[in-house]
Design a protein around this motif. Structure first.
Motif, short mmCIF file in Angstrom:
data_model
loop_
_atom_site.label_atom_id
_atom_site.label_comp_id
_atom_site.label_asym_id
_atom_site.label_seq_id
_atom_site.Cartn_x
_atom_site.Cartn_y
_atom_site.Cartn_z
N SER A 203 10.58 11.23 9.75
CA SER A 203 11.89 11.57 10.27
C SER A 203 12.42 12.80 9.54
O SER A 203 12.30 12.89 8.32
N GLN A 204 12.99 13.73 10.29
CA GLN A 204 13.57 14.95 9.73
C GLN A 204 12.58 15.69 8.84
O GLN A 204 12.92 16.23 7.80
N GLY A 205 11.31 15.66 9.25
CA GLY A 205 10.27 16.41 8.56
C GLY A 205 9.79 15.82 7.26
O GLY A 205 9.15 16.52 6.46
N THR A 206 10.07 14.52 7.02
CA THR A 206 9.65 13.92 5.77
C THR A 206 9.27 12.45 6.00
O THR A 206 9.73 11.82 6.94
N THR A 207 8.42 11.94 5.10
CA THR A 207 8.08 10.50 5.11
C THR A 207 8.88 9.74 4.06
O THR A 207 8.63 8.56 3.83
N GLY A 208 9.84 10.42 3.44
CA GLY A 208 10.57 9.82 2.32
C GLY A 208 11.74 8.96 2.70
O GLY A 208 12.46 8.46 1.83
N LEU A 209 11.97 8.75 4.02
CA LEU A 209 13.13 7.98 4.45
C LEU A 209 12.79 6.53 4.79
O LEU A 209 13.58 5.83 5.43
N VAL A 210 11.61 6.09 4.38
CA VAL A 210 11.21 4.69 4.55
C VAL A 210 10.61 4.20 3.24
O VAL A 210 10.22 4.99 2.38
N THR A 211 10.55 2.87 3.09
CA THR A 211 9.94 2.27 1.90
C THR A 211 8.48 1.94 2.17
O THR A 211 8.15 1.33 3.19
N TRP A 212 7.59 2.35 1.26
CA TRP A 212 6.16 2.14 1.42
C TRP A 212 5.69 1.00 0.52
O TRP A 212 6.34 0.67 -0.47
N ASP A 213 4.54 0.41 0.87
CA ASP A 213 4.06 -0.77 0.15
C ASP A 213 3.82 -0.52 -1.33
O ASP A 213 3.99 -1.43 -2.15
N ALA A 214 3.43 0.68 -1.70
CA ALA A 214 3.19 0.96 -3.13
C ALA A 214 4.49 0.82 -3.93
O ALA A 214 4.47 0.42 -5.09
N ALA A 215 5.63 1.15 -3.31
CA ALA A 215 6.92 0.99 -3.99
C ALA A 215 7.23 -0.48 -4.21
O ALA A 215 7.74 -0.88 -5.27
N LEU A 216 6.91 -1.32 -3.22
CA LEU A 216 7.10 -2.77 -3.37
C LEU A 216 6.19 -3.31 -4.47
O LEU A 216 6.59 -4.14 -5.30
N HIS A 217 4.94 -2.84 -4.49
CA HIS A 217 3.95 -3.28 -5.47
C HIS A 217 4.40 -2.90 -6.88
O HIS A 217 4.33 -3.72 -7.82
N ILE A 389 -4.16 -0.48 -14.33
CA ILE A 389 -3.38 -1.62 -14.80
C ILE A 389 -3.85 -2.88 -14.07
O ILE A 389 -4.02 -2.87 -12.85
N PRO A 390 -4.07 -3.98 -14.80
CA PRO A 390 -4.50 -5.23 -14.13
C PRO A 390 -3.51 -5.68 -13.06
O PRO A 390 -2.31 -5.44 -13.17
N THR A 391 -4.02 -6.34 -12.04
CA THR A 391 -3.18 -6.82 -10.94
C THR A 391 -2.18 -7.84 -11.46
O THR A 391 -2.51 -8.71 -12.27
N HIS A 392 -0.94 -7.73 -10.99
CA HIS A 392 0.10 -8.66 -11.39
C HIS A 392 0.10 -9.88 -10.48
O HIS A 392 -0.52 -9.89 -9.42
N SER A 393 0.81 -10.93 -10.90
CA SER A 393 0.82 -12.19 -10.15
C SER A 393 2.07 -12.36 -9.30
O SER A 393 2.09 -13.21 -8.41
#
Length: 412
Positions: A203-217, A389-393
């Protein structure tokens, strides 16, 4: 396994079964209800009248006198526990196919007609009729599809029609679609992180206006490792709409948190989301009339800053002025050109004394192995060491998926 609720309540409290997977406690004090709720669901209840759990709705007021059973007699999860699963996924707008539809069908088949209606009404009030949904609604198309599926499950039973379901769908059908929507993520405390996001991925020339799974992780990992951030200055690169930072600010007590991005539309949306979640940005002037109340809130909150940061042109002096103890980023490795700019900027921290070098954590989704390996090669070329970094639980936000996300710790 938690002991039976009958054993947890003090003698003399009358316990009745309503046939719908609930037991009613006519005289149980709220403290005991909170204990029973936590034992049954694994979720700490701050109060059975709290708005963020939806108990202020008409059905919710009736539900205050109920606590969930860990399991029904048939081995299925209890109705309130199932309602919480639907609630967390619905409010955060996770994929509809990841909803616990199979568990719902099992309970509908196993329960009597009255319990079927009670369960569906409970799920409705935990999702579409939840106070958070009313104030910060997910996309109309999403709510419409969810209600359609819920009605289909209801119509597959022999239960009487549930007017609330059809009324809710009628209201959503009359809504116009918007380019913006809200997503609300519930923390273990019950508090929510609510974001205004773009409906479109680009949107508006960027992908920065949504939340991606890596941010949740990365946010999940942070809640499991709060000591990394407590009383420290954190710089986030490519903050986007602000999800990871808001979670850290609400759960990890940083001293200062610096959100940063470059696109002007992203910075505007980021600023709005920070304020939406009750934070004050620095430097912002306060109304003197707020007096002691404003000072009290300021003392409880970290210092928050939004910075415009261009990785390609930022100077070493500007980076040092930020005095970051910790640097984090999520889903910023997706393009070779961006990778080069990021690596070049991180290399500027190598000139710092050993006791001044920040800890660096990068969460990335491995969509294209070539891009991932290119980033690792550029780090090696720049003399930046790294380890996985080891996977978290913790599975707080990513309930429905196992994303191919890796967190790297870098050493400049």
């Amino acid at each position: 396994m938690a002991p039976p609720l009958r054993a947890q309540l003090s003698p003399g409290h009358r316990v009745l079964s309503d046939g719908a997977g609930y037991r009613r406690h006519h005289t149980a004090p709220e403290a005991e209800l909170r204990v029973a709720w936590t034992a049954a669901t694994g979720v700490r209840a701050s109060g059975f009248g709290s708005e963020d759990r939806g108990f202020e709705s008409p059905l919710g007021r009736r539900l205050r006198s109920f606590v969930p059973l860990p399991f029904t007699g048939t081995g299925h999860m209890a109705g309130p526990e199932l309602g919480l699963l639907f609630q967390r996924r619905f409010l955060s707008v996770r994929q509809l196919r990841a909803m616990p539809w199979a568990e719902l069908e099992q309970q509908l088949r196993a329960g009597p007609e009255r319990s079927q209606c009670s369960l569906l009404a409970h799920i409705l009030h935990q999702t579409v009729l939840h106070p958070l949904c009313a104030r910060f609604p997910p996309p109309a198309s999403y709510r419409r599809c969810f209600l359609t599926q819920l009605i289909n499950k209801h119509e597959s039973t022999a239960a009487e029609p549930l007017d609330e379901l059809y009324d809710a769908l009628a209201r959503v059908l009359n809504e116009e679609e918007s380019t913006q929507c809200y997503k609300s993520y519930l923390l273990p405390s019950g508090e929510a992180v609510t974001l205004s996001e773009s409906v479109a991925i680009i949107s508006q020339g960027t992908t920065g206006l949504v939340t991606w799974d890596a941010a949740l992780h990365l946010a999940e990992w942070a809640t499991e490792n709060p000591a990394v951030f407590t009383n420290r200055t954190v710089l986030e690169l490519g903050s986007g709409v602000g999800f990871t930072g808001l979670v850290i600010c609400k759960t990890c007590n940083p001293k200062t948190y610096i959100f940063s991005d470059y696109h002007h539309c992203v910075l505007k949306q980021l600023t709005e989301n920070i304020r939406l979640n009750g934070f004050t940005l620095q430097p912002e002037t306060m109304n003197p009339a707020q007096g002691q109340e404003a000072e009290r809130k300021e003392s409880q909150q970290p210092k928050l800053i939004v910075a415009e940061l261009d990785w390609g042109s930022v100077t070493e002096k500007q980076l040092l002025a930020l005095q970051a103890d910790v640097i984090i980023a999520a889903d910023v490795i997706y393009d070779p050109e961006v990778t080069l700019s990021l690596t070049g900027m991180l290399q500027k921290f190598s000139t710092l004394r050993a006791d001044r070098k920040p800890e660096i954590y990068i969460a990335l989704t491995v969509r294209n192995p070539d891009t991932y390996h290119t980033f690792q090669a550029e780090l090696d070329k720049a003399g930046i060491r790294w380890q996985i970094i080891p996977t978290h639980s913790n599975r707080i936000f990513l309930h429905d998926t196992q994303p191919n996300v890796t967190i790297l710790q870098l050493f400049t």
